[in-house]
Design a protein around this motif. Structure first.
Motif, PDB file in Angstrom:
ATOM      1  N   SER A 195       2.558 -37.426  57.211  1.00  0.00           N
ATOM      2  CA  SER A 195       1.408 -37.427  56.316  1.00  0.00           C
ATOM      3  C   SER A 195       1.209 -36.052  55.684  1.00  0.00           C
ATOM      4  N   ALA A 196       1.304 -34.992  56.486  1.00  0.00           N
ATOM      5  CA  ALA A 196       1.147 -33.635  55.956  1.00  0.00           C
ATOM      6  C   ALA A 196       2.261 -33.292  54.981  1.00  0.00           C
ATOM      7  N   LEU A 197       3.467 -33.762  55.283  1.00  0.00           N
ATOM      8  CA  LEU A 197       4.603 -33.498  54.396  1.00  0.00           C
ATOM      9  C   LEU A 197       4.447 -34.257  53.080  1.00  0.00           C
ATOM     10  N   ARG A 198       3.929 -35.473  53.148  1.00  0.00           N
ATOM     11  CA  ARG A 198       3.716 -36.265  51.922  1.00  0.00           C
ATOM     12  C   ARG A 198       2.649 -35.617  51.037  1.00  0.00           C
ATOM     13  N   ILE A 199       1.591 -35.115  51.664  1.00  0.00           N
ATOM     14  CA  ILE A 199       0.543 -34.430  50.899  1.00  0.00           C
ATOM     15  C   ILE A 199       1.123 -33.208  50.199  1.00  0.00           C
ATOM     16  N   LEU A 200       1.961 -32.462  50.897  1.00  0.00           N
ATOM     17  CA  LEU A 200       2.619 -31.302  50.296  1.00  0.00           C
ATOM     18  C   LEU A 200       3.478 -31.731  49.108  1.00  0.00           C
ATOM     19  N   ALA A 201       4.220 -32.816  49.274  1.00  0.00           N
ATOM     20  CA  ALA A 201       5.126 -33.269  48.210  1.00  0.00           C
ATOM     21  C   ALA A 201       4.356 -33.736  46.979  1.00  0.00           C
ATOM     22  N   GLU A 202       3.140 -34.270  47.179  1.00  0.00           N
ATOM     23  CA  GLU A 202       2.376 -34.835  46.068  1.00  0.00           C
ATOM     24  C   GLU A 202       1.421 -33.832  45.431  1.00  0.00           C
ATOM     25  N   GLU A 203       1.281 -32.655  46.039  1.00  0.00           N
ATOM     26  CA  GLU A 203       0.327 -31.668  45.524  1.00  0.00           C
ATOM     27  C   GLU A 203       0.884 -30.959  44.297  1.00  0.00           C
ATOM     28  N   ALA A 204       0.153 -31.060  43.195  1.00  0.00           N
ATOM     29  CA  ALA A 204       0.603 -30.466  41.938  1.00  0.00           C
ATOM     30  C   ALA A 204       0.046 -29.064  41.721  1.00  0.00           C
ATOM     31  N   ASP A 205      -1.104 -28.787  42.300  1.00  0.00           N
ATOM     32  CA  ASP A 205      -1.711 -27.474  42.126  1.00  0.00           C
ATOM     33  C   ASP A 205      -0.956 -26.434  42.946  1.00  0.00           C
ATOM     34  N   PRO A 206      -0.467 -25.359  42.329  1.00  0.00           N
ATOM     35  CA  PRO A 206       0.342 -24.364  43.056  1.00  0.00           C
ATOM     36  C   PRO A 206      -0.364 -23.769  44.272  1.00  0.00           C
ATOM     37  N   GLU A 207      -1.636 -23.409  44.131  1.00  0.00           N
ATOM     38  CA  GLU A 207      -2.357 -22.800  45.248  1.00  0.00           C
ATOM     39  C   GLU A 207      -2.552 -23.796  46.387  1.00  0.00           C
ATOM     40  N   LEU A 208      -2.925 -25.015  46.031  1.00  0.00           N
ATOM     41  CA  LEU A 208      -3.104 -26.042  47.055  1.00  0.00           C
ATOM     42  C   LEU A 208      -1.771 -26.399  47.716  1.00  0.00           C
ATOM     43  N   ALA A 209      -0.690 -26.378  46.922  1.00  0.00           N
ATOM     44  CA  ALA A 209       0.639 -26.666  47.481  1.00  0.00           C
ATOM     45  C   ALA A 209       1.023 -25.608  48.500  1.00  0.00           C
ATOM     46  N   CYS A 210       0.734 -24.341  48.212  1.00  0.00           N
ATOM     47  CA  CYS A 210       1.042 -23.260  49.155  1.00  0.00           C
ATOM     48  C   CYS A 210       0.223 -23.414  50.436  1.00  0.00           C
ATOM     49  N   ALA A 211      -1.046 -23.818  50.275  1.00  0.00           N
ATOM     50  CA  ALA A 211      -1.887 -24.046  51.452  1.00  0.00           C
ATOM     51  C   ALA A 211      -1.366 -25.225  52.269  1.00  0.00           C
ATOM     52  N   ALA A 212      -0.939 -26.283  51.578  1.00  0.00           N
ATOM     53  CA  ALA A 212      -0.384 -27.452  52.272  1.00  0.00           C
ATOM     54  C   ALA A 212       0.901 -27.090  53.005  1.00  0.00           C
ATOM     55  N   LEU A 213       1.702 -26.224  52.390  1.00  0.00           N
ATOM     56  CA  LEU A 213       2.946 -25.783  53.026  1.00  0.00           C
ATOM     57  C   LEU A 213       2.639 -25.016  54.309  1.00  0.00           C
ATOM     58  N   ARG A 214       1.621 -24.162  54.261  1.00  0.00           N
ATOM     59  CA  ARG A 214       1.254 -23.407  55.466  1.00  0.00           C
ATOM     60  C   ARG A 214       0.821 -24.353  56.589  1.00  0.00           C
ATOM     61  N   ARG A 215       0.092 -25.403  56.221  1.00  0.00           N
ATOM     62  CA  ARG A 215      -0.359 -26.365  57.238  1.00  0.00           C
ATOM     63  C   ARG A 215       0.823 -27.098  57.859  1.00  0.00           C
ATOM     64  N   VAL A 216       1.768 -27.535  57.031  1.00  0.00           N
ATOM     65  CA  VAL A 216       2.931 -28.265  57.553  1.00  0.00           C
ATOM     66  C   VAL A 216       3.773 -27.351  58.448  1.00  0.00           C
ATOM     67  N   ALA A 217       4.004 -26.126  57.990  1.00  0.00           N
ATOM     68  CA  ALA A 217       4.854 -25.201  58.739  1.00  0.00           C
ATOM     69  C   ALA A 217       4.243 -24.825  60.082  1.00  0.00           C
ATOM     70  N   ALA A 218       2.902 -24.944  60.188  1.00  0.00           N
ATOM     71  CA  ALA A 218       2.223 -24.580  61.439  1.00  0.00           C
ATOM     72  C   ALA A 218       2.166 -25.738  62.427  1.00  0.00           C
ATOM     73  N   LEU A 219       2.586 -26.926  62.021  1.00  0.00           N
ATOM     74  CA  LEU A 219       2.535 -28.081  62.904  1.00  0.00           C
ATOM     75  C   LEU A 219       3.558 -27.971  64.026  1.00  0.00           C
ATOM     76  N   ASP A 220       3.249 -28.609  65.129  1.00  0.00           N
ATOM     77  CA  ASP A 220       4.189 -28.746  66.252  1.00  0.00           C
ATOM     78  C   ASP A 220       4.338 -30.238  66.510  1.00  0.00           C
ATOM     79  N   PRO A 221       5.196 -30.911  65.739  1.00  0.00           N
ATOM     80  CA  PRO A 221       5.221 -32.378  65.757  1.00  0.00           C
ATOM     81  C   PRO A 221       5.708 -32.981  67.073  1.00  0.00           C
ATOM     82  N   LEU A 222       6.453 -32.219  67.874  1.00  0.00           N
ATOM     83  CA  LEU A 222       7.012 -32.822  69.095  1.00  0.00           C
ATOM     84  C   LEU A 222       6.884 -31.859  70.273  1.00  0.00           C
TER      85      LEU A 222
END
Length: 222
Positions: A195-222
């Protein structure tokens, strides 16, 4: 590319472990391709040698016919060694070790999980191809997380197949319930990452995309 989604005629996907050395897989794929060429050339050369040897031997003499057969065999071996072999990217994937690559063919019979892996790969590729100037270091971190998720999904296939075939009889109920709970925990974490990765992929705003990337990169999925 480390992550690839294939189209027709055979839809599929694969992901290499970040930093994996593919040279061994390339060599193995080349050997397999050369063997396929060798079988074809040897079959064609052997048939030509036998037919030519019989015809020449019948017309000129047995020794000449045998010589013709030997020449045909030598030519066949030379062709096997000298003909270039074509190795596709998928050939290399299939020759790769399980610790280096995950691919869709390993999900045979579990179409839902196969599609799940494809959606993850598609979302990552869409995010990586975004017009926003994403931090390449964090993108690399997300690729590592994607690899871990796909690896875990493949690792869960044995249990999923066993549960599909299990009969819930006395003595197995507890084991089935425990396995189901464990898979449910894995699925929830994978879905959160997806879900976090999909939000990142669909985010068009550059600033929001960078914020979404930080959230995904900080996840510990397993």
């Amino acid at each position: 590319m480390s992550v690839v989604v294939l189209g027709s005629p055979e839809p599929g996907w694969f992901a290499w472990r970040p930093g994996a050395d593919r040279s061994a897989a390339v060599r193995a794929a080349t050997v397999r391709a050369r063997r396929r060429v060798g079988v074809w050339v040897a079959g064609a050369g052997g048939a030509a040698g036998v037919v030519g040897g019989v015809l020449v031997g019948g017309a000129v003499g047995v020794p000449v016919g045998i010589a013709f057969f030997v020449v045909a065999a030598v030519v066949s071996v030379a062709l096997i060694l000298l003909l270039p072999v074509r190795v596709s990217e998928w050939d290399v994937v299939l020759a790769g070790s399980a610790g280096d690559v995950v691919h869709s063919d390993e999900f045979f019979g579990l179409d839902e999980q196969r599609r799940r892996g494809r959606r993850l790969c598609e979302s990552f590729l869409a995010a990586r191809g975004s017009k926003a100037r994403l931090d390449p270091v964090r993108v690399g971190q997300v690729e590592v997380l994607l690899w871990r998720v796909l690896f875990a999904l493949r690792d869960s296939l044995t249990v999923r197949r066993a549960l599909r075939q299990a009969v819930n009889r006395e003595g197995l109920s507890a084991a089935i319930a425990e396995s189901t709970r464990a898979l449910g925990s894995v699925d929830r974490r994978v879905d959160e990452f997806a879900s976090a990765l999909r939000i990142l992929a669909e985010e068009a705003d550059p600033e929001l995309a960078c914020a979404a990337l930080r959230r995904v990169a900080a996840l510990d999925p397993l």
